[in-house]
Structure formats: structure tokens, C-alpha cells
Design a protein around this motif. Structure first.
Motif, PDB file in Angstrom:
ATOM      1  N   SER A  77       3.282  -2.214  -3.571  1.00 53.92           N
ATOM      2  CA  SER A  77       2.905  -1.370  -2.385  1.00 53.92           C
ATOM      3  C   SER A  77       1.629  -0.369  -2.658  1.00 53.92           C
ATOM      4  O   SER A  77       1.464  -0.398  -4.150  1.00 53.92           O
ATOM      5  N   GLY A  78       1.137   0.270  -1.773  1.00 55.14           N
ATOM      6  CA  GLY A  78      -0.127   0.932  -2.111  1.00 55.14           C
ATOM      7  C   GLY A  78      -1.000   0.726  -1.279  1.00 55.14           C
ATOM      8  O   GLY A  78      -1.119  -0.096  -0.532  1.00 55.14           O
ATOM      9  N   TYR A  79      -2.430   1.297  -1.730  1.00 53.58           N
ATOM     10  CA  TYR A  79      -3.675   0.997  -0.936  1.00 53.58           C
ATOM     11  C   TYR A  79      -4.722   1.033  -2.312  1.00 53.58           C
ATOM     12  O   TYR A  79      -4.389   1.538  -3.499  1.00 53.58           O
ATOM     13  N   ILE A  80      -5.786   0.195  -1.789  1.00 53.98           N
ATOM     14  CA  ILE A  80      -6.850   0.485  -2.704  1.00 53.98           C
ATOM     15  C   ILE A  80      -8.223   0.662  -1.632  1.00 53.98           C
ATOM     16  O   ILE A  80      -8.467  -0.454  -0.679  1.00 53.98           O
ATOM     17  N   HIS A  81      -9.112   1.700  -1.825  1.00 60.95           N
ATOM     18  CA  HIS A  81     -10.399   1.577  -1.031  1.00 60.95           C
ATOM     19  C   HIS A  81     -11.573   1.726  -1.822  1.00 60.95           C
ATOM     20  O   HIS A  81     -11.412   2.415  -2.728  1.00 60.95           O
TER      21      HIS A  81
ATOM     22  N   ASP B 258      -3.702  -2.395   1.563  1.00 65.35           N
ATOM     23  CA  ASP B 258      -2.931  -1.549   2.196  1.00 65.35           C
ATOM     24  C   ASP B 258      -1.822  -2.247   2.527  1.00 65.35           C
ATOM     25  O   ASP B 258      -1.641  -3.054   3.468  1.00 65.35           O
ATOM     26  N   SER B 259      -0.706  -1.711   2.000  1.00 66.06           N
ATOM     27  CA  SER B 259       0.598  -2.479   2.216  1.00 66.06           C
ATOM     28  C   SER B 259       1.112  -2.162   3.452  1.00 66.06           C
ATOM     29  O   SER B 259       1.696  -2.775   3.961  1.00 66.06           O
ATOM     30  N   ASN B 260       0.904  -1.092   4.087  1.00 66.51           N
ATOM     31  CA  ASN B 260       1.270  -0.767   5.229  1.00 66.51           C
ATOM     32  C   ASN B 260       0.789  -1.428   6.483  1.00 66.51           C
ATOM     33  O   ASN B 260       1.442  -1.984   7.421  1.00 66.51           O
ATOM     34  N   LYS B 261      -0.548  -1.812   6.204  1.00 64.79           N
ATOM     35  CA  LYS B 261      -1.221  -2.652   7.221  1.00 64.79           C
ATOM     36  C   LYS B 261      -1.291  -4.036   6.895  1.00 64.79           C
ATOM     37  O   LYS B 261      -1.999  -4.892   7.460  1.00 64.79           O
ATOM     38  N   LYS B 262      -0.602  -4.453   5.587  1.00 61.69           N
ATOM     39  CA  LYS B 262      -0.433  -5.762   5.386  1.00 61.69           C
ATOM     40  C   LYS B 262      -1.916  -6.351   4.957  1.00 61.69           C
ATOM     41  O   LYS B 262      -2.244  -7.262   5.318  1.00 61.69           O
ATOM     42  N   VAL B 263      -2.673  -5.528   4.591  1.00 60.00           N
ATOM     43  CA  VAL B 263      -3.976  -5.990   4.176  1.00 60.00           C
ATOM     44  C   VAL B 263      -3.975  -6.441   2.645  1.00 60.00           C
ATOM     45  O   VAL B 263      -3.781  -5.483   2.187  1.00 60.00           O
TER      46      VAL B 263
END
Lengths: 360, 233
Positions: free
Chosen positions: A54-58, A66-71
Motif C-alpha cells: 500500500s501507499g503512494y508515489i508522486h 496510489d493504492s487507495n485509488k488503485k493506480v
């Protein structure tokens, strides 16, 4: 400094958990930590080779994960230049074909500039096996830049190189950063190598973020101090050439932000450095001696006054952080610290030889 | 002595047929074996050992058994054979196609094994590096994996060709021994051996068989060395 990369990566592997959140500025950032503590997993997650739980990378405003937005952008679409520890040049292609693998028709100016900056023009028609370790490393860096990367990830770029080749590659990395304005994230378990490139560090231990910031600021925490001490460390001072003292065969270096000034041997810097040229000056904490008074009639060329900010004791050693305009760390024995009654808030003088300096 | 060089029409026909079967077999087998070899080398899946066992079965099965099984499947009353016969009017068993199919089945595991091993030797880290440079999986395969596995692919092609030239058991049971139609070199040699006084004819075919097999092996070695040389030049 603007943020180039921000991430929060959570990755669970058997008996190891990586959980790191950070905002990486637009410069060179070193990721430091012991071997097997998650540095490469972190880079692999950013590159997309490993998918975090999980997590995010920008990256520059683009969402790579973006694990919340399934990207979860595919590796090939991330535009993340990865320079591996073992170069990974394609052995059946010439260096030129390797450089062009990611972008067949690159901007000719960019291609020429990369070849020129990394000084690999003479290698273009050679196969990787005909090149030295340093040449291959430079070609791998060039390949990543030409492929249109928005960031350069480097995994232990020095570990396969001997000491001379390490010194050879460091100026190229500085040049790459300056010329192409690429944020660079560089992983190493060798602190002196990292500090020769950058003093913006991200400290990792057991998959967790221990600290993130300027090397000298990180020294305030005993845990950080312990981690960095294990690797063999250096003080890093950002100074500029003030004057050539030709009669003494010395160069006077000064800080632009404080009154800090030191003398270095001309042959360490090179005769052709120009006045005002910015330099990075490195010195080992154990190469510095402390005195409570200025010392007369001594061969050491540098006596820098400052205020003792902190003293940490560990295993018979005393780590003293002294503000000389920049924070520097001095390593003395606990016995010396006690006999001299060295304490926080005192004025002290840091004494060191000009010959003990490393300058980049 | 001069009899050794006087080839009859039926002998030429057997040589020609053998070369055609071997070449068609190698050309058809190669892409299939590359695909299966890559899949086995790079993918992990449940039941992989069973799949590998089935693919390699013709290596250890008596060729005559392979031929019989092919007959059951591709014969006029078999699942595929019936479909081809009723839909297209094509009889597979005891035809040229049968000789090619028998050769494909027998050589397929050899070729797949050769290609799979050479793909396994290609460093996956190079493929990973290619992906970080923006290459699709297909591009990675054609620009990195396949060129680096080329010696194994070439060996596989030659192996398929050579194995087909020597195929006997599966061919005789599935394609029969019909002169000019399915009688390949080994079958022709077998037929000549059955007839007393045909020693010269047998020897002529044996000589051709040995020369063709030897040429195939020399070609494989030569191509392999060239590939290795071009990669390191």
C-alpha cells in the motif's frame, strides 16, 4: 527547494517490513543505511519493479502509485531512470545502441550533451565488455538520462568500483545533476561516498525512516549518530575559494554563510580552481582535535573556533557537535573529554591538518 | 563400386521427402518451442511439473507408442483426424502431413529443452533494466531475451532438423511406409534391408543419411560460434 518525489511505501516481506514516508527535494538525495535494511526495496518500489502492499508515489506531480485509488503505473511508463549496481548494459549492443535503447530518436542536442558530459564519445562503438567499470557506469547513467527519465535512481553505484574509479565517477554525477536538473536518489551503505555527493540524507534502518535532512542536522539524534558512525563518516563543509596563497602553497576557503575559513593544500584542490568556485570539503571526525584555547607554535594550519552544541558518549568515545558556522562532529576519547571537562555551551577550537581534507 | 553413386528414382524421392519433412518440421517447431520454452523458463504456475512431464514424454516413450497415440488422435476416427476429414476432406494419417506431425512431436521436447535452457541463462536483470527504459514485454523479448538466447535457438532448430531426419518409429506407425509419399530415408533404409541383394541400395541411403546428419551438426556448431563471436566482437 521544491519537492520532486513524495512517497509513502509499505511493503511486507516475510520477516521484514518496509514503511517509509518522505518528500524528496529537487537535488541529490542520499539514502543511507546498513545492507539489507530496505534501501534497494525502496528504489525498486519507486521504479515499479516491486509493487508495494500500500501507499503512494508522486513524481513531479504525476501519480505513479496510489493504492487507495488503485493506480499502479507500469514500469515502462514511469520514466524513472534506474542505474543499477551492476550497470546492466546489454552485452550484445554497442554503447551507442545501449544509449539509444530507451529512446530511438532522442533530441540530438541532448544526446551530444550527455555523451559530452559523461565523456563517453570514444566508447560509442564499443561493446560493454570492452569498457572499464567506470566507463560502463557512465554509459548506464547516460542511457537512463537519454531515455527521458524524470528522476535518476542509483543503487550502490560505487560498490563495484575500486577507490580510484569511485573518485572518477563522483564529479560526473555532480555534473549530471547540474546540467540536466534531474533529481537524483542515490543508495549507498558507504557514508563517505554519499557525503562526497550530497549532505541531504535519508537514513533507513530496519525498513523504517530514522531521519531525513541535512547531514549536520541529523547528527543531533544519538540513534542517527550511531548508525552513521558505524559506516565511517565525514564532516561536510560547503566552502568557496577565497584566495590562492601561492607563497604558502595553500588555498584559502571561506563559507558564504558564516565566518568559517580554512586553509587547504593547493595540490589537494588543483591549481586551476577559480576564486569563488564552490567546493565540498570533507574531514573525518577523528582527524579533528579539540582545544579550549588557541594553540600557538603548532604545525596544524587550521584552528577553527566554535561553540560546543552537544556531547554524546558511547563505548569510550565522545562525539562532540561543534557549531563553527556549520555543525561539525569531532570524535575524541571519553577520557580526553573528561580531563578537559568538555561540555555543552563552551567555546572550543577545532584543530586539523590541511592534508587531512578531502575536497570535491 | 560405381553402384554406390547410382541413386534410383525411389531413393532420390526418399532423400527429397526426408529433407522436406525435416525442414518443414524445424520451421513449424521453432516458434512453438520458443513460446513454450520462454513460458517454462520465465513463468511459475501450479502443475508446472506435470506440464513439463507431458512435453518431455515423447523423449522417453517408445517412438512406436507415440505413433500409435498420434494415430488415435489424428486418424480418420480420432478427434482431430475426423474433424479435418469431414470439414476439409483431408486425411492426415498415412499422408505427408502425418510424417511431418510425427517428426514435430518427436523433436519438440528436444528443441524446447534447448531453447528453455538458453532462455534461463539470460539474466533477468537485463530484461528488468529494459523495462525501466520503457520497453514493452514484447520488445524486451525480441530485443533482449531472444538475441541473448540465440545460440540455444539455433541449436534447437538444427536439433529439430536432425532429429526429424532420423525419425522412424512414430513415422512408420502413423504415416506408414508409402514410397514417394511417406517413405523417408530411415524407412527406405529399413525397406531395402528387408530385401536380399539390396546391400548397395541400403549403403547408398546410409551414406546420404550419415552425410546429412553430419552436415547438420557442423552447421549447428558453425552458426553457434558465429553467434557467440558476433556477440563478443
Amino acid at each position: 527547494m521544491t519537492t520532486a518525489l513524495s512517497f509513502h511505501i509499505k511493503l511486507q516481506r516475510k520477516d521484514f517490513t518496509l514503511d517509509v514516508k518522505a518528500d524528496i527535494p529537487n537535488g541529490i538525495t542520499g539514502i543511507f543505511g546498513p545492507s539489507g535494511h530496505g534501501k534497494t526495496s525502496l528504489l525498486n518500489s519507486i521504479a515499479g519493479i516491486v509493487t508495494p502492499d500500500s501507499g503512494y508515489i508522486h513524481l513531479n506531480g504525476d501519480t505513479l502509485l496510489d493504492s487507495n485509488k488503485k493506480v499502479n503505473v507500469k514500469i515502462r511508463q514511469r520514466r524513472v531512470g534506474y542505474v543499477f549496481q551492476d550497470e546492466r548494459l546489454f552485452p550484445h549492443y554497442t554503447i551507442k545502441k545501449n544509449l539509444l535503447y530507451g529512446e530511438k530518436n532522442p533530441d540530438q542536442d541532448l544526446f551530444d550533451e550527455v555523451v559530452d558530459t559523461l565523456q563517453i564519445a570514444h566508447l560509442l562503438n564499443k561493446k560493454p565488455e570492452q569498457c572499464s567499470g567506470g566507463e560502463k557506469q557512465r554509459a548506464a547513467i547516460g542511457r537512463a538520462i537519454i531515455s527521458g527519465s524524470k528522476i535518476l535512481l542509483m543503487d550502490e553505484p560505487f560498490s563495484a568500483l575500486d577507490v580510484n574509479l569511485r573518485r572518477e565517477i563522483i564529479p560526473y554525477l555532480n555534473r549530471v545533476h547540474q546540467k540536466f536538473s534531474l533529481p537524483i536518489l542515490i543508495v549507498s551503505h558507504d557514508l563517505p561516498d554519499l557525503l562526497s555527493l550530497t549532505d541531504n540524507l535519508l537514513l533507513l534502518k530496519n525498513g523504517q525512516l530514522l531521519g531525513h535532512g541535512k547531514f549536520t542536522d541529523l547528527l543531533d539524534q544519538p540513534e542517527n549518530l550511531e548508525l552513521m558512525h558505524e559506516s565511517g563518516w565525514y564532516n561536510v563543509m560547503h566552502l568557496s575559494v577565497f584566495a590562492h596563497l601561492e607563497s604558502k602553497n595553500m588555498v584559502l576557503l571561506k563559507s558564504n554563510k558564516s565566518n568559517l575559513q580554512i586553509q587547504a593544500l593547493t595540490q589537494t584542490i588543483g591549481k586551476d580552481v577559480e576564486v569563488n568556485q564552490a567546493l565540498k570539503v570533507l574531514i573525518k571526525p577523528e582527524s579533528i582535535a579539540l582545544s579550549k584555547e588557541p594553540v600557538q607554535n603548532i604545525s596544524l594550519r587550521n584552528q577553527v573556533g566554535g561553540i560546543m552544541k552537544e556531547v554524546f558518549l558511547k563505548d569510550g568515545l565522545a562525539f562532540c557537535i561543534v557549531d563553527v558556522g556549520e555543525n561539525i562532529i569531532v570524535e575524541v576519547t571519553e577520557a580526553s573529554q573528561k580531563s578537559m571537562c568538555l561540555e555543552k555551551g563552551q567555546r572550543v577550537y577545532c584543530l586539523f591538518k590541511s592534508a587531512s581534507l578531502k575536497i570535491y | 563400386m560405381s553402384e554406390l553413386f547410382k541413386y534410383t528414382a525411389s531413393e532420390w524421392s526418399a532423400i527429397q521427402l526426408s529433407l522436406s519433412v525435416a525442414l518443414i518440421c524445424a520451421v513449424i517447431t521453432l516458434p512453438l518451442a520458443i513460446a513454450v520454452g520462454w513460458f517454462l523458463a520465465r513463468k511459475k504456475f501450479f502443475g508446472k511439473s506435470v506440464v513439463e512431464g507431458i512435453i518431455h514424454l515423447p523423449l522417453v516413450l517408445p517412438p512406436i507408442t507415440t505413433g500409435y497415440l498420434l494415430l488415435l488422435v489424428f486418424g480418420n476416427r480420432g478427434v482431430f483426424g475426423k474433424f479435418f476429414y469431414e470439414t476439409f476432406g483431408i486425411q492426415i494419417a498415412f499422408s505427408f502431413y502425418a510424417a511431418v506431425i510425427a517428426a514435430i512431436f518427436v523433436s519438440f521436447p528436444l528443441v524446447t529443452r534447448s531453447i528453455r535452457l538458453s532462455i534461463e541463462l539470460v539474466d533477468q536483470k537485463l530484461e528488468e533494466a529494459a523495462r525501466t527504459l520503457g520497453a514493452s514485454n514484447l520488445r524486451v523479448f525480441f530485443t533482449i531475451t531472444l538475441p541473448l538466447a540465440l545460440p540455444g535457438v539455433i541449436s534447437g532448430f538444427i536439433l529439430s532438423f536432425a532429429r526429424s531426419l532420423g525419425e522412424f518409429g512414430a513415422t512408420i506407425s502413423f504415416a506408414g511406409n508409402i514410397e514417394g509419399k511417406t517413405q523417408t530415408l530411415p524407412l527406405a533404409i529399413f525397406s531395402e534391408m528387408q530385401v536380399p541383394g539390396q546391400e548397395a541400395s541400403t549403403m547408398r541411403l546410409v551414406v546420404v543419411s550419415v552425410i546429412l546428419s553430419l552436415l547438420a551438426m557442423i552447421a549447428a556448431e558453425f552458426l553457434n560460434k558465429r553467434v557467440i563471436k558476433s556477440k563478443t566482437a
